[in-house]
Design a protein around this motif. Sequence first.
Motif, PDB file in Angstrom:
ATOM      1  N   ARG A  90       0.834  -1.201   0.000  1.00 18.70           N
ATOM      2  CA  ARG A  90       0.000   0.000   0.000  1.00 18.70           C
ATOM      3  C   ARG A  90       0.871   1.254   0.000  1.00 18.70           C
ATOM      4  N   ARG A  93       2.351   1.913  -3.416  1.00 16.19           N
ATOM      5  CA  ARG A  93       1.355   2.386  -4.383  1.00 16.19           C
ATOM      6  C   ARG A  93       0.943   3.826  -4.114  1.00 16.19           C
ATOM      7  N   SER A 168     -10.256   1.673   4.352  1.00 15.31           N
ATOM      8  CA  SER A 168      -9.842   0.865   3.203  1.00 15.31           C
ATOM      9  C   SER A 168      -8.350   0.617   3.295  1.00 15.31           C
ATOM     10  N   GLU A 169      -7.924  -0.556   2.871  1.00 22.08           N
ATOM     11  CA  GLU A 169      -6.482  -0.836   2.874  1.00 22.08           C
ATOM     12  C   GLU A 169      -5.753   0.004   1.838  1.00 22.08           C
ATOM     13  N   THR A 170      -6.501   0.657   0.929  1.00 21.90           N
ATOM     14  CA  THR A 170      -5.871   1.499  -0.094  1.00 21.90           C
ATOM     15  C   THR A 170      -6.064   2.997   0.178  1.00 21.90           C
ATOM     16  N   THR A 226     -13.822  -2.906  -1.891  1.00 26.58           N
ATOM     17  CA  THR A 226     -12.527  -2.334  -1.518  1.00 26.58           C
ATOM     18  C   THR A 226     -12.587  -1.465  -0.270  1.00 26.58           C
TER      19      THR A 226
END
Length: 232
Positions: A90, A93, A168-170, A226
Motif C-alpha cells: 500500500r 502504491r 480501506s487498505e488502499t 474495496t
Amino acid sequence: IITPLKDRFGSEIRTHYPQSLEHEMSIVEQERTVFADEDLAVSVPGYMKEVIAEVTHLARKHPDISQRSGVSVRVSICNYENVVSNATRRAIRLGERQVTPRVSDLTAVLASTSGKVELEAVGEVREERIVDKLVQGAVTNVFNRYFKVQEFEALLRAFDNGLVMETSETMPAMEYVRQALEVDGLKHAVAKLGAEGNPPAIASAVELVLEGLHLSRKLNKDRQPTRARYRR
C-alpha cells in the motif's frame, strides 16, 4: 516422534507452544524475515503484534482446528510477514514513506493461516469463515485490553447524529488524519495508542477503534469490495 521410531530413542523430548502473547511476539520478532529498504520505514504497533499473536493463540483452542496437528509459531511468523507485506505494498502504491499495518491488512492472514492449520472438517468456504472468526476474536480481545466501550460515548453520539466513516487498505493515511481531527472521541483513542503525529500510525489506530466498536456491537459495518463503511 513417529510411533514406529519411538523405541529407537532412549529419551523423549516434550515441547510446548508459547504460553503468553509476549513470548510469542518475541519469537516472531526474532525469526521473521526482514527486507531492508532504505526508502521505507516499517513500524508495527504493539497492538497489531498482539492481534497477530492472538490469532494463533485462539487457533490453538478452536474446536474445528486439529489440535493433534497443532498450530505452530510459524503461523504467527508468516501472518506477521504477510500483514507487513500488505502494508508495504500500500505504501509503495500511495507513495508513502512510512509503513504501518492496519486492521484492514489482516485479510492477508487468510493465505498464511490456511496453509498451516489442519481442519477437522474439509472445505474452503468453511476454512475462510474459521480464519475470519479467529481474526475477529483477536481484534476484540486486543481492543478490550486497551479500551472500555464507555470511553467512546462522544464518538458514538456523533454516529447517532449521522456520522459515517470509511476505511480501506488502499486509503491514504492523511485521510484518516483528517477524520481523526474532525471527529470527537477519536483524538483521545489515538493518543492512548501512542499514534499522535504519525499519519500511518493514526490510520492504524482509527481502524482498530472502529473495528473494535463494530465487534462490540456498537457500530454497523457495511462491507464493500474495496472499502468498509461504519455507521450507527
